[in-house]
Design a protein around this motif. Sequence first.
Motif, PDB file in Angstrom:
ATOM      1  N   PRO A  19     -18.191   7.388 -44.260  1.00 21.37           N
ATOM      2  CA  PRO A  19     -17.344   8.556 -44.505  1.00 21.37           C
ATOM      3  C   PRO A  19     -16.915   9.181 -43.182  1.00 21.37           C
ATOM      4  N   VAL A  20     -15.696   9.681 -43.146  1.00 20.41           N
ATOM      5  CA  VAL A  20     -15.165  10.189 -41.888  1.00 20.41           C
ATOM      6  C   VAL A  20     -14.178  11.316 -42.158  1.00 20.41           C
ATOM      7  N   THR A  21     -14.094  12.238 -41.224  1.00 21.78           N
ATOM      8  CA  THR A  21     -13.070  13.278 -41.253  1.00 21.78           C
ATOM      9  C   THR A  21     -12.197  13.106 -40.027  1.00 21.78           C
ATOM     10  N   LEU A  22     -10.885  13.032 -40.236  1.00 21.71           N
ATOM     11  CA  LEU A  22      -9.944  12.721 -39.167  1.00 21.71           C
ATOM     12  C   LEU A  22      -8.925  13.841 -39.002  1.00 21.71           C
ATOM     13  N   SER A  23      -8.723  14.254 -37.775  1.00 18.22           N
ATOM     14  CA  SER A  23      -7.647  15.183 -37.471  1.00 18.22           C
ATOM     15  C   SER A  23      -6.340  14.410 -37.349  1.00 18.22           C
ATOM     16  N   LEU A  24      -5.230  15.125 -37.259  1.00 17.86           N
ATOM     17  CA  LEU A  24      -3.948  14.467 -37.064  1.00 17.86           C
ATOM     18  C   LEU A  24      -3.945  13.689 -35.754  1.00 17.86           C
ATOM     19  N   GLY A  25      -4.486  14.276 -34.711  1.00 16.94           N
ATOM     20  CA  GLY A  25      -4.549  13.589 -33.424  1.00 16.94           C
ATOM     21  C   GLY A  25      -5.375  12.326 -33.476  1.00 16.94           C
ATOM     22  N   GLN A  26      -6.480  12.352 -34.219  1.00 17.92           N
ATOM     23  CA  GLN A  26      -7.324  11.165 -34.339  1.00 17.92           C
ATOM     24  C   GLN A  26      -6.632  10.071 -35.156  1.00 17.92           C
TER      25      GLN A  26
END
Length: 363
Positions: A61-68
């Motif tokens: 599971p992962v949380t991604l920002s727009l930059g990432q």
Amino acid sequence: MWHKREMVVHESDPYNAEPPRNRLLAPLTDADSFYVRNHGPVPELSPDTWSVAVTGLVSEPVTLSLGQLQARFAQHTVLATMQCAGNRRSGFLPVRDIPGEDPWGPGATSTARWTGVRLGDVLRAAGVHDAARHVEFAAPEVSQLADPPQPYGGSVPLGKALADEVLLAWGMNGAPLPPVHGGPVRVVVPGYVGARSVKWVRRITVRADPSENYFQATAYRVLAPEEDPDAAGPGDGISLGPVALNCDILSPEPDERVGTGPVLVRGYAHAGDDRRVARVDVSGDGGRTWCRADLDAAPSPWAWQHWRATVELAGPGPHTLLARAWDSTGACQPESAAALWNPKGYVNNSWARVPVNPAAAAD
């Protein structure tokens, strides 16, 4: 107002609007003319703080920002048509009223160039489990249409989610995705009804079963004509996914004054999913005779095709122009809206009909 240009506004709160027919004559629809379907207020989200969580049946599971997202995954652009499930609903109203639903005309469909990353790349990086069958999307847009109110959401089968054309998009026609169209980031699922291209996506959940969200389990389902939509429960009716073969006439306008003799008729056709438009027929005499339209090449496998045909209007009017499309499976649009009527007014893909009046053209 979200749009600078004149739109046909069906609701102001939530904002729902479509462009006039003539705005759809171009292969690409600019953002100001692109139809808008909302189920609640447009959320205020900053690209700098936006993120999406990928959870469920995944190994990491992962949380991604727009930059990432932009740094970790390859960027892709897909030119694709988006079509509301209620497109051309107004064609059902002469058959029977549909209370509580917006009377969409033929403008609840538009085409844009979407830029982002492939959803499949993100899911593969997270490690999808063998038991996975569906991918759910959740937005922060809280809708009062659900009882009790809940955020908007929906799902698509895993096979579609992994397809190359499905994007997490932050760009529209070479510019940042406007908030009213789902910015900072939305899901774009070409070939499926617009309801599955969830705007402002904040959570992606890999599941064994379809989403239990109201807008997947209860709404956006075709009910039998005799059913009461207010009494419909989860799982009733046919869940909407791939777009049905459809076309409509964009020019002339309904009731437009045209001359007798040859009249140029123009419109769009769209097959949806992985089908293609194979042919469009046009009639100026109520379907007694047909001529074959000139069909533009598809700008992409996931986009509509424009067409044009010259028909002869003989004698005084009024006359009704008809158009029907055929797809690559050999299927043709059904003739009658009466045969398709359903209590929510979805999937009117009957023959296009536009009345014109050549008798008044000499005024």
